[in-house]
Design an enzyme around this catalytic site. Structure first.
Site, short mmCIF file in Angstrom:
data_model
loop_
_atom_site.label_atom_id
_atom_site.label_comp_id
_atom_site.label_asym_id
_atom_site.label_seq_id
_atom_site.Cartn_x
_atom_site.Cartn_y
_atom_site.Cartn_z
N ARG A 1 -21.82 44.80 44.44
CA ARG A 1 -22.55 45.87 43.74
C ARG A 1 -21.81 46.34 42.49
O ARG A 1 -22.45 46.70 41.50
CB ARG A 1 -22.77 47.03 44.69
CG ARG A 1 -23.85 46.70 45.71
CD ARG A 1 -24.14 47.87 46.59
NE ARG A 1 -25.31 47.60 47.40
CZ ARG A 1 -25.50 48.07 48.62
NH1 ARG A 1 -24.59 48.85 49.18
NH2 ARG A 1 -26.60 47.79 49.28
N LYS B 1 -38.61 44.23 63.27
CA LYS B 1 -39.82 44.93 63.70
C LYS B 1 -41.00 44.80 62.75
O LYS B 1 -40.85 44.96 61.54
CB LYS B 1 -39.51 46.41 63.85
CG LYS B 1 -38.60 46.71 65.01
CD LYS B 1 -38.45 48.20 65.07
CE LYS B 1 -37.58 48.65 66.22
NZ LYS B 1 -37.27 50.08 66.06
N GLY C 1 -31.12 43.17 51.77
CA GLY C 1 -30.84 43.37 53.20
C GLY C 1 -30.26 42.15 53.89
O GLY C 1 -29.40 41.45 53.35
N GLY D 1 -34.19 48.38 50.59
CA GLY D 1 -35.28 49.36 50.72
C GLY D 1 -36.10 49.48 49.45
O GLY D 1 -37.34 49.52 49.48
#
Ligand code: AMP
Length: 395
Positions: free
Chosen positions: A37, A199, A353, A376
């Protein structure tokens, strides 16, 4: 929609420029263990330094309580690491908008960098508190946002402060927004989207949005079992979300109505425990034993997925195909990662992610066209949601 204002439109010479970066890096014993990052922000930082700006960097790190200094979340290690990557003096303020930050920002010289202490040591950051925004803005003449990873949050440093200063998008922000928007709006076809992860409830909006854009939607990971249930299959003790079976069925129907080819596993690696040393079997997706759980896609499925990926001109991937952290269940994710890496005719976009972790684990990052730094944020952008940190930069 108005374009976002580029940092190229900022003549930064001699100006104090407040830059929101994403230095939310992993630390161990006060040392940065993955500098991805920080490196991602270098094009913006070096451009500003090169122009002779007085560069003031701000970021959050981790999840401190918001009640002042906490050693474990100090940005000092990130500032020290930055100093090893840039050819400019890097100073550090022991507070964010307090006396030390004010004094050091005022005394900053052209071409110098000041890193402020963790924004989230002050609970007003996440509340987008107007007084905190004003205190941040008072440190500088201009504002640049290069923190795509937090662009989906309306915080003081990502949204509020942008209204108080001339605001620009840094190079990373431009790259992220440009790549993801371009992929969605003008994909080269076929456009193959690959979704995995645990999920379906977390990803339903992304699935829905991609069914409007992609030609093929590949499903793996824990979420595939809710789809298999929607097809009336027994999934044993696999991760399943019974409340979402109906939504999964609606997605299958939508795929059919839209002519999108939605691929589900035809074979599965099942295990008798959620453990690397569990007893495993490869079974057909229609014949999963009652007492076993699916932890990876099977080899036939992996082959079929790889074939679909090989024919793509655009690939978007978010989420592993199985529990790739355990070697016994990494094969499906590895096969998909390899297929994406080998497709050099396609624009291949890895959506943040765990898929980034997987690509790094298999040492394939250098073969991908673009790896998003914001999990996100990239998901919300793909879902078609407006990101507050991006909207604040529109002219
Ligand atoms: P997500 O954060 O939703 O992208 O999910 C990533 C996580 O999903 C990883 O930690 C994987 O280990 C996990 N995962 C993938 N496949 C399965 C599966 N079949 N059963 C349980 N967890 C899974």
């Amino acid at each position: 929609m108005a374009e976002i204002t580029s940092i190229d439109q900022l003549d930064a010479a001699g100006k104090r420029v407040l830059v929101r970066v994403d230095f939310n890096v992993p630390l161990a014993d006060g040392v940065v263990t993955d500098n991805t990052r920080i490196r991602a922000a270098l094009p913006t930082i070096t451009k500003l330094v090169g122009q002779g700006a007085r560069v003031i960097l701000m970021s959050h790190l981790g999840r401190p309580k918001g009640e002042g200094f906490e050693e474990a979340y100090s940005l000092r290690p990130a500032a020290e690491h930055l100093a090893t990557l840039v050819d400019a003096p890097v100073l550090f303020a022991t507070d964010t908008v307090g006396p030390d930050a004010q004094a050091k920002a005022a005394a900053l010289e052209n071409g110098q960098i000041l890193v402020l202490e963790n924004l989230r040591f002050d609970k007003r950051e996440k509340k987008n508190d107007p007084a905190f925004c004003a205190e941040l803005a008072s440190l500088a003449d201009s504002y640049v946002n290069d923190a795509f990873g937090t662009a989906h949050r309306a915080h003081a440093s990502t949204a509020g402060v942008a209204a108080l200063l001339p605001a620009y998008a840094g190079y990373l922000m431009q790259d992220e927004v440009g790549t993801l928007t371009g992929m969605l709006e003008q994909p080269q076809r076929p456009f193959v989207a690959i979704l995995g992860g645990s999920k379906i409830s977390d990803k339903i909006k992304v699935i829905d949005a991609l069914l409007d854009k992609a030609d093929t939607l590949i499903i793996g990971g824990g979420m595939c079992f809710t789809f298999l249930m929607a097809q009336g299959k027994n999934v044993g003790t696999s991760l399943k979300e019974e409340d979402w079976v109906e939504r999964a069925a609606a997605m299958l129907q939508k795929a059919q109505d839209k002519g999108v080819s939605l691929l589900l596993p035809t074979d599965v690696v099942v295990a008798d425990a959620f453990a690397n040393d569990a007893n495993t079997q490869i079974v057909s997706a229609g014949a999963m034993p009652d007492d076993m759980m699916g932890l990876d896609i099977g080899p036939k499925t992996a082959q079929a997925y790889a074939q679909a990926i090989a024919g793509a001109k655009t690939v978007f991937w978010n989420g592993p195909m199985g529990v790739f952290e355990m070697p016994s269940f990494e094969a499906g994710t590895k096969a998909v990662a390899l297929a994406v890496a080998q497709n050099q005719q396609a624009n291949t976009v890895i959506g943040g992610g765990d898929s980034v972790a997987a690509v790094n684990k298999f040492d394939l990052a250098q073969h991908m066209t673009f790896i998003s730094t914001g999990g996100g944020a990239s998901m919300e952008l793909v879902q078609g949601e407006a990101l507050p940190g991006v909207e604040a930069l529109r002219a």
